[in-house]
Design an enzyme around this catalytic site. Structure first.
Site, mmCIF file in Angstrom:
data_model
loop_
_atom_site.group_PDB
_atom_site.id
_atom_site.type_symbol
_atom_site.label_atom_id
_atom_site.label_comp_id
_atom_site.label_asym_id
_atom_site.label_seq_id
_atom_site.Cartn_x
_atom_site.Cartn_y
_atom_site.Cartn_z
ATOM 1 N N CYS A 1 -46.375 -31.922 -26.025
ATOM 2 C CA CYS A 1 -46.660 -31.363 -24.697
ATOM 3 C C CYS A 1 -46.520 -29.849 -24.695
ATOM 4 C CB CYS A 1 -45.707 -31.996 -23.678
ATOM 5 S SG CYS A 1 -45.916 -31.346 -22.030
ATOM 6 N N CYS B 1 -44.746 -28.526 -21.542
ATOM 7 C CA CYS B 1 -43.292 -28.734 -21.482
ATOM 8 C C CYS B 1 -42.564 -27.833 -22.479
ATOM 9 C CB CYS B 1 -42.928 -30.182 -21.802
ATOM 10 S SG CYS B 1 -44.089 -31.404 -21.224
ATOM 11 N N ASP B 2 -43.102 -27.704 -23.690
ATOM 12 C CA ASP B 2 -42.312 -27.120 -24.780
ATOM 13 C C ASP B 2 -42.847 -25.802 -25.328
ATOM 14 O OD1 ASP B 2 -40.786 -29.396 -24.563
ATOM 15 O OD2 ASP B 2 -41.847 -30.467 -26.141
#
Ligand SMILES: Cc1cc2nc3c(=O)[nH]c(=O)nc-3n(C[C@H](O)[C@H](O)[C@H](O)COP(=O)(O)OP(=O)(O)OC[C@H]3O[C@@H](n4cnc5c(N)ncnc54)[C@H](O)[C@@H]3O)c2cc1C
Length: 307
Positions: A134, A137-138
């Protein structure tokens, strides 16, 4: 036991849309969701192809769909784990692992899918310690770091471009000699000065101590394996339907996708399915939304004795 007209399993684009349509038709509706509301939309930084909505984030789109469903009275239970499904009777009953029981006259299965993993040595060890699925997200954890993106479809190319906002360099590793993506996605990646390409190649292993430090990459035609130091890997190599709980309960195909007719009916009367978990070719937010719409309208017809 809580009783409803329509029970929806999964709160991604398909499930939330089914929730909007069912609750707007004044059918009592509950969505039971395991994991983050919005499903795969929350893994997508930028959604630029959802009609009528200028470029937005997947999270924003999911939040809007959730509010819309709730505004019509749809109940949404998140972070649930379903322990048992009874789908064949007139009343469909599911039991959660905490003992709560939900019953409904119709069920819409919308469990979607999840990113496919590479199944390579070291992958489990480094998941979350250098290996991610992701970018949204990261991505920020890899500011000024070097990354590899694995894959050659739209998601891989688009997320690689997204990752260049953080990373100093992104290398796309793809097993074929061409990409399977829209032309505009290929062009965006090719013109980005931070992106390099390693074609006809595949990752073979991961190495590191506390976190990922190194990968081996095989050039497939020659069989030559080289090592590459790297800070992180993002994989976008397709998806797997999250249909394990339904195997043996409803008809699935050989790829474990739910078999439906054009009205989203499964082989069990009163049980419908929608979104990425069904048999279909194109998996997009817009197609999940369309499936969710059809499933909810078909469920309403079923409740009215019209199918
Ligand atoms: C990285 C990435 C980028 C993408 N970019 C785009 C894009 O730009 N444009 C676009 O149109 N599409 C894009 N897609 C595809 C799009 O996100 C999906 O096709 C769509 O969101 C699928 O929706 P869905 O509701 O079918 O499933 P999902 O989004 O997978 O939602 C299913 C939900 O059900 C839950 N669930 C699963 N099993 C159970 C169970 N047993 N009980 C209860 N709940 C369960 C899951 O936790 C999840 O919340 C992208 C996908 C990815 C991964």
């Amino acid at each position: 036991m809580e009783q409803f007209d329509v029970m929806i399993i999964g709160a991604g684009a398909a499930g939330l849309t089914a929730g909007i349509y069912s609750s707007r038709s004044k059918l009592s509706t509950v969505i039971l969701n395991q994991g983050a509301i919005g499903g795969q939309m929350t893994l997508t930084n930028e959604v630029a192809n959802y009609p009528g909505v200028p470029t937005t984030t997947g999270y924003a789109l999911a939040t809007t769909m959730k509010s819309q469903a709730k505004s019509f009275g749809c109940k949404i239970k998140s972070n649930v784990k379903i322990a048992d499904y009874q789908l064949t009777g007139t009343d469909k009953v599911v039991t959660l692992d905490d003992g709560r029981v939900f019953s409904a006259k119709t069920v819409i299965l919308a469990p979607g899918g999840r990113p496919r993993s590479l199944n390579l040595p070291g992958e489990d060890q480094f998941r979350g310690k250098g290996i991610s699925f992701c970018a949204t997200c990261d991505g920020e954890f890899f500011t000024d770091k070097e990354l590899i993106v694995v894959g050659g479809g739209n998601s891989a190319l688009e997320e690689a471009v997204e990752l260049t906002k953080h990373a100093s360099k992104v290398t796309i590793v793809h097993q074929l000699d061409h990409f399977q993506a829209f032309e505009h996605a290929i062009q965006e990646a090719e013109k980005n000065p931070k992106i390099d390409f390693i074609m006809e190649s595949a990752l073979r292993s991961f190495e590191g101590k506390e976190k990922l430090e190194k990968v081996s990459v095989e050039h497939i035609p020659s069989g030559k394996v080289s090592e590459k130091n790297i800070d992180g890997i993002f994989t976008f190599i397709g998806y797997m339907p999250s249909t394990e709980p339904f195997d043996g309960l409803i008809k699935l195909n050989e790829r474990k996708e739910i078999i439906v007719d054009p009205d989203m009916r499964t082989n069990i009367p009163g049980v419908f399915a929608a979104g990425d978990s069904i048999v279909k070719k194109y998996r997009q937010v817009s197609t999940a939304v369309a499936d969710g719409t059809i499933a909810a309208l078909s469920a309403a017809d079923y409740l009215n004795g019209r199918n």
